[in-house]
Design an enzyme around this catalytic site. Structure first.
Site, PDB file in Angstrom:
ATOM      1  N   GLY A 268     -65.622 -21.378 -36.404  1.00 23.37           N
ATOM      2  CA  GLY A 268     -65.413 -21.881 -37.558  1.00 23.37           C
ATOM      3  C   GLY A 268     -66.346 -23.313 -37.802  1.00 23.37           C
ATOM      4  CB  SER A 269     -66.001 -26.370 -39.722  1.00 17.52           C
ATOM      5  OG  SER A 269     -64.622 -26.706 -39.517  1.00 17.52           O
ATOM      6  CB  THR A 270     -69.063 -28.939 -36.371  1.00 21.76           C
ATOM      7  OG1 THR A 270     -70.061 -27.748 -36.110  1.00 21.76           O
ATOM      8  CG2 THR A 270     -69.548 -29.909 -35.443  1.00 21.76           C
TER       9      THR A 270
ATOM     10  N   GLY B  47     -63.583 -27.362 -34.812  1.00 18.55           N
ATOM     11  CA  GLY B  47     -64.020 -27.047 -33.289  1.00 18.55           C
ATOM     12  C   GLY B  47     -63.696 -28.647 -32.604  1.00 18.55           C
TER      13      GLY B  47
ATOM     14  CD  GLU C  37     -70.308 -18.336 -30.699  1.00 19.12           C
ATOM     15  OE1 GLU C  37     -71.352 -19.082 -31.325  1.00 19.12           O
ATOM     16  OE2 GLU C  37     -70.401 -17.860 -29.654  1.00 19.12           O
TER      17      GLU C  37
ATOM     18  CB  CYS D  38     -72.404 -19.699 -38.863  1.00 19.40           C
ATOM     19  SG  CYS D  38     -72.721 -18.203 -38.131  1.00 19.40           S
TER      20      CYS D  38
ATOM     21  CD  GLU E 206     -72.097 -25.303 -41.455  1.00 19.69           C
ATOM     22  OE1 GLU E 206     -71.045 -25.685 -41.269  1.00 19.69           O
ATOM     23  OE2 GLU E 206     -72.365 -24.153 -41.076  1.00 19.69           O
TER      24      GLU E 206
HETATM   25  P1  NAP Z   1     -62.860 -23.910 -40.629  1.00 18.06           P
HETATM   26  O1  NAP Z   1     -62.329 -24.561 -41.853  1.00 18.06           O
HETATM   27  O2  NAP Z   1     -63.266 -24.543 -39.534  1.00 18.06           O
HETATM   28  O3  NAP Z   1     -61.698 -22.867 -40.203  1.00 18.06           O
HETATM   29  C1  NAP Z   1     -61.863 -21.694 -39.246  1.00 18.06           C
HETATM   30  C2  NAP Z   1     -60.606 -21.259 -38.930  1.00 18.06           C
HETATM   31  O4  NAP Z   1     -60.015 -22.338 -38.348  1.00 18.06           O
HETATM   32  C3  NAP Z   1     -59.810 -20.724 -40.022  1.00 18.06           C
HETATM   33  O5  NAP Z   1     -58.898 -19.808 -39.371  1.00 18.06           O
HETATM   34  C4  NAP Z   1     -58.936 -22.141 -40.213  1.00 18.06           C
HETATM   35  O6  NAP Z   1     -57.709 -21.779 -40.880  1.00 18.06           O
HETATM   36  C5  NAP Z   1     -58.442 -22.509 -38.939  1.00 18.06           C
HETATM   37  N1  NAP Z   1     -58.151 -23.886 -38.896  1.00 18.06           N
HETATM   38  C6  NAP Z   1     -58.254 -25.134 -39.663  1.00 18.06           C
HETATM   39  N2  NAP Z   1     -57.692 -26.204 -39.249  1.00 18.06           N
HETATM   40  C7  NAP Z   1     -57.123 -25.917 -38.461  1.00 18.06           C
HETATM   41  C8  NAP Z   1     -56.541 -26.547 -37.064  1.00 18.06           C
HETATM   42  N3  NAP Z   1     -56.196 -27.956 -37.475  1.00 18.06           N
HETATM   43  N4  NAP Z   1     -56.151 -25.978 -36.070  1.00 18.06           N
HETATM   44  C9  NAP Z   1     -56.441 -24.808 -35.645  1.00 18.06           C
HETATM   45  N5  NAP Z   1     -57.229 -23.968 -36.685  1.00 18.06           N
HETATM   46  C10 NAP Z   1     -57.645 -24.520 -37.919  1.00 18.06           C
HETATM   47  O7  NAP Z   1     -64.210 -22.915 -41.267  1.00 18.06           O
HETATM   48  P2  NAP Z   1     -64.356 -21.979 -42.444  1.00 18.06           P
HETATM   49  O8  NAP Z   1     -64.632 -22.735 -43.525  1.00 18.06           O
HETATM   50  O9  NAP Z   1     -63.269 -20.947 -42.305  1.00 18.06           O
HETATM   51  O10 NAP Z   1     -65.690 -21.180 -41.987  1.00 18.06           O
HETATM   52  C11 NAP Z   1     -66.733 -21.736 -42.300  1.00 18.06           C
HETATM   53  C12 NAP Z   1     -67.288 -22.433 -41.037  1.00 18.06           C
HETATM   54  O11 NAP Z   1     -67.310 -21.449 -39.983  1.00 18.06           O
HETATM   55  C13 NAP Z   1     -68.693 -22.879 -41.340  1.00 18.06           C
HETATM   56  O12 NAP Z   1     -68.949 -24.271 -40.809  1.00 18.06           O
HETATM   57  C14 NAP Z   1     -69.621 -21.850 -40.386  1.00 18.06           C
HETATM   58  O13 NAP Z   1     -70.880 -22.383 -39.963  1.00 18.06           O
HETATM   59  C15 NAP Z   1     -68.841 -21.792 -39.367  1.00 18.06           C
HETATM   60  N6  NAP Z   1     -69.269 -20.400 -38.792  1.00 18.06           N
HETATM   61  C16 NAP Z   1     -69.756 -20.343 -37.261  1.00 18.06           C
HETATM   62  C17 NAP Z   1     -70.098 -19.190 -36.762  1.00 18.06           C
HETATM   63  C18 NAP Z   1     -70.868 -19.056 -35.742  1.00 18.06           C
HETATM   64  O14 NAP Z   1     -70.758 -17.887 -34.851  1.00 18.06           O
HETATM   65  N7  NAP Z   1     -71.167 -20.148 -35.064  1.00 18.06           N
HETATM   66  C19 NAP Z   1     -69.873 -17.866 -37.614  1.00 18.06           C
HETATM   67  C20 NAP Z   1     -69.152 -18.065 -38.866  1.00 18.06           C
HETATM   68  C21 NAP Z   1     -68.981 -19.253 -39.285  1.00 18.06           C
HETATM   69  P3  NAP Z   1     -57.405 -21.828 -42.496  1.00 18.06           P
HETATM   70  O15 NAP Z   1     -58.686 -21.087 -42.888  1.00 18.06           O
HETATM   71  O16 NAP Z   1     -56.022 -21.481 -42.708  1.00 18.06           O
HETATM   72  O17 NAP Z   1     -57.628 -23.309 -42.599  1.00 18.06           O
END
Ligand code: NAP
Length: 499
Positions: free
Chosen positions: A245-247, A250, A268, A302, A402
């Site tokens: 997910g997002s940094t 993370g 990741e 990503c 991003e």
């Molecule tokens: P995100 O907002 O960071 O969410 C990722 C996951 O974390 C979701 O399941 C989210 O649930 C959960 N989450 C949110 N807040 C949380 C908390 N406080 N505690 C625990 N879990 C929590 O990312 P996204 O918007 O879904 O995805 C886009 C991001 O992912 C981008 O930054 C992208 O670059 C990154 N990404 C990286 C890779 C890689 O392999 N490096 C691959 C794909 C995507 P909710 O959706 O319910 O909030």
């Protein structure tokens, strides 16, 4: 999996679907303990979609307890390797047999073209599960060197209960990158998919159970990040969090691990990957790579090639070629239309964020070369045309943060040294590419870009044999390849003394 049905076929098939929206815990569908639900909005047209269980900490507790019981019993990890392999191979087969349904669930949730869901996401998910299934009976432990009076076994053992938290951009693929190695290594998993993309995860769990994976080994809890992801990451009986997910989130996950039981963490995270194009390049190849690298999946990738760092003398010519490739090859359309190469963004708020970043980039001095505007608004869905903002400086937020939409920023350079400095001037280090006909420079430059993957004269080529992940704030730990299994194992030494 190459079916190419008409839009009408998919409309009717989707109308006949009734997606399962409950958690999958201990081998059964379960509503949230509170009884609460939430409704997913469909990105393709803005209408109300599936109703999903709104998980909270008590649901996480139930799933972790089921996972722990399954792990402690040894029902999965102590099974004969060949039998485990057969079950995971059957799971991969069932994914393929249910490909159309899985593809429809993915497209309903995420808004990506149905044929991309079918031919890329579902296919790679099945391939990923199969890849790790095939590794199960090919894993050996070690005997360490000792004197003749001792034997020291170095055993590779599963970690225990893994919490997997995944994003919405490639749900099936990224879920399989966690589930394949974690389950093949003998662990139990509790998966918390993104709130926007839970349907395919629930189906995956049901198919795993149907294939013979014992109850409790793979559980899914749906809900919001703060309400389900956070209690999973803070849980005292979870041994590891595998997060994509997002940094920003993370960093929270690392904090939760520290605040609770020092669980292991693999991250990741985000990216702002450079694609560096020298004037001596094959500009047609560079244009195609830059367009597909940035615009595929509507830019919600990503490792997308979001920063075009181009030698100043060819900037305009290259952008003209990128525009031509985009207009001729990358059709933006409704995701059920078989011509669509890219389709909707994930939700309205995200579309507004993408458009806001474009406006801010132009206000800061960027120039709209083409696209990057809202389109197909009449559908009610969230579509942004692929586009390029030129003459950007790497200091602008549009070049640093991003965007996660189909927007490429173009940053001109004059010297090789300057190009490398711009490429590495980012907190991220997920991927990058260099285009040049000078092979000495290609190798020098690819060594110089500080990123987990660097391509030479291409973009986004990979297979399962290559590890995927980032440097710097793009995270640590690798998905894919034989190395991913190690992430889900610990080493245990058993020392026996003789005589
Ligand atoms: P995100 O907002 O960071 O969410 C990722 C996951 O974390 C979701 O399941 C989210 O649930 C959960 N989450 C949110 N807040 C949380 C908390 N406080 N505690 C625990 N879990 C929590 O990312 P996204 O918007 O879904 O995805 C886009 C991001 O992912 C981008 O930054 C992208 O670059 C990154 N990404 C990286 C890779 C890689 O392999 N490096 C691959 C794909 C995507 P909710 O959706 O319910 O909030």
């Amino acid at each position: 999996m190459t079916a190419s049905h008409s839009r009408d076929y998919w409309e009717k098939a989707i109308a006949a679907l009734s997606p399962e929206g409950r958690h999958f815990i201990d081998g059964a569908f379960r509503p949230a303990i509170s009884g609460e639900t939430f409704v997913r909005t469909r990105p393709m047209d803005g209408t109300a979609g599936a109703s999903l269980a709104r998980g909270r900490s008590e649901d996480i507790d139930a799933a972790v307890a089921a996972a722990r019981v399954a792990f402690a019993s040894g029902v999965w990890r102590h099974k004969e390797p060949l039998d485990k392999k057969k079950i995971m191979l059957k799971w991969a087969d069932l994914i393929r047999a249910n490909a159309e349904e899985l593809a429809m669930l993915e497209t309903l949730d995420v808004g990506k073209p149905i044929l991309a869901s079918l031919n890329v996401d579902v296919r790679l998910c099945a391939d990923g599960i199969q890849y790790y299934a095939e590794m199960i009976d090919k894993q050996y432990d070690e005997i360490a060197p000792t004197g003749p009076k001792a034997r020291a076994l170095v055993r590779k053992v599963p970690i225990g209960v893994i919490g997997a938290i995944t994003p919405w951009n490639y749900p099936l693929i990224i879920d399989s990158w966690k589930l394949g190695p974690a389950i093949a290594a003998g662990n139990s998993v509790v998966l918390k998919p993104a709130e926007q993309s839970s349907l395919s995860a629930i189906k995956l769990a049901a198919l795993a159970f149907e294939a013979g994976l014992p109850a409790g080994v793979f559980n899914v809890v749906t809900g919001y990040g703060e309400e389900t992801g956070k209690p999973l990451a803070l849980h005292m009986d979870v041994d590891m969090i595998a997060f994509t997910g997002s940094t920003e989130v993370g960093k929270l996950i690392m904090g939760y691990a520290a605040q609770s039981n020092i669980k292991r963490v693999a991250l990741e995270l985000g990216g702002k990957s450079p694609i560096v194009v020298f004037a001596d390049s094959d500009l047609d190849a560079a244009a195609s790579a830059a367009a597909w690298g940035c615009f595929y999946n509507a830019g919600e990738t990503c490792h997308a090639s979001t920063r075009l760092i181009v030698e100043r003398s060819v900037q305009d010519a290259l952008i003209a070629k990128i525009e031509a490739v985009t207009r001729s090859d990358i059709a933006l359309a409704h995701p059920l239309d078989p011509v669509a190469q890219i389709a909707a963004l994930i939700e309205e708020a995200h579309m507004d964020k993408v458009l806001g970043m474009v406006d801010a980039g132009i206000a800061a001095g960027g120039r709209r070369a083409f696209g990057a505007e809202r389109v197909l608004a009449e559908t009610g869905g969230y579509y942004v045309s692929p586009g390029v903002i030129a003459d950007v400086s790497n200091a602008m937020p549009i070049a640093r943060d991003e965007i996660f939409g189909p927007v490429l920023v173009s940053i001109p350079f004059d010297t090789e040294e300057e190009a490398l400095s711009i490429a590495n001037d980012t907190v991220y280090g997920l991927a990058g590419a260099v285009f040049t006909r000078d092979m000495d420079r290609a190798h020098r430059f690819s060594e110089g870009i500080h990123a987990g993957t660097v391509w030479i004269n291409t973009y986004d080529m990979s297979n399962f044999a290559t590890p995927f992940g980032g440097f710097k704030q793009s995270g640590f730990g690798r998905d894919r390849s034989v190395h991913a299994i190690d992430k889900y194992c610990d080493y245990k030494t058993i020392w026996q003394q003789f005589g």
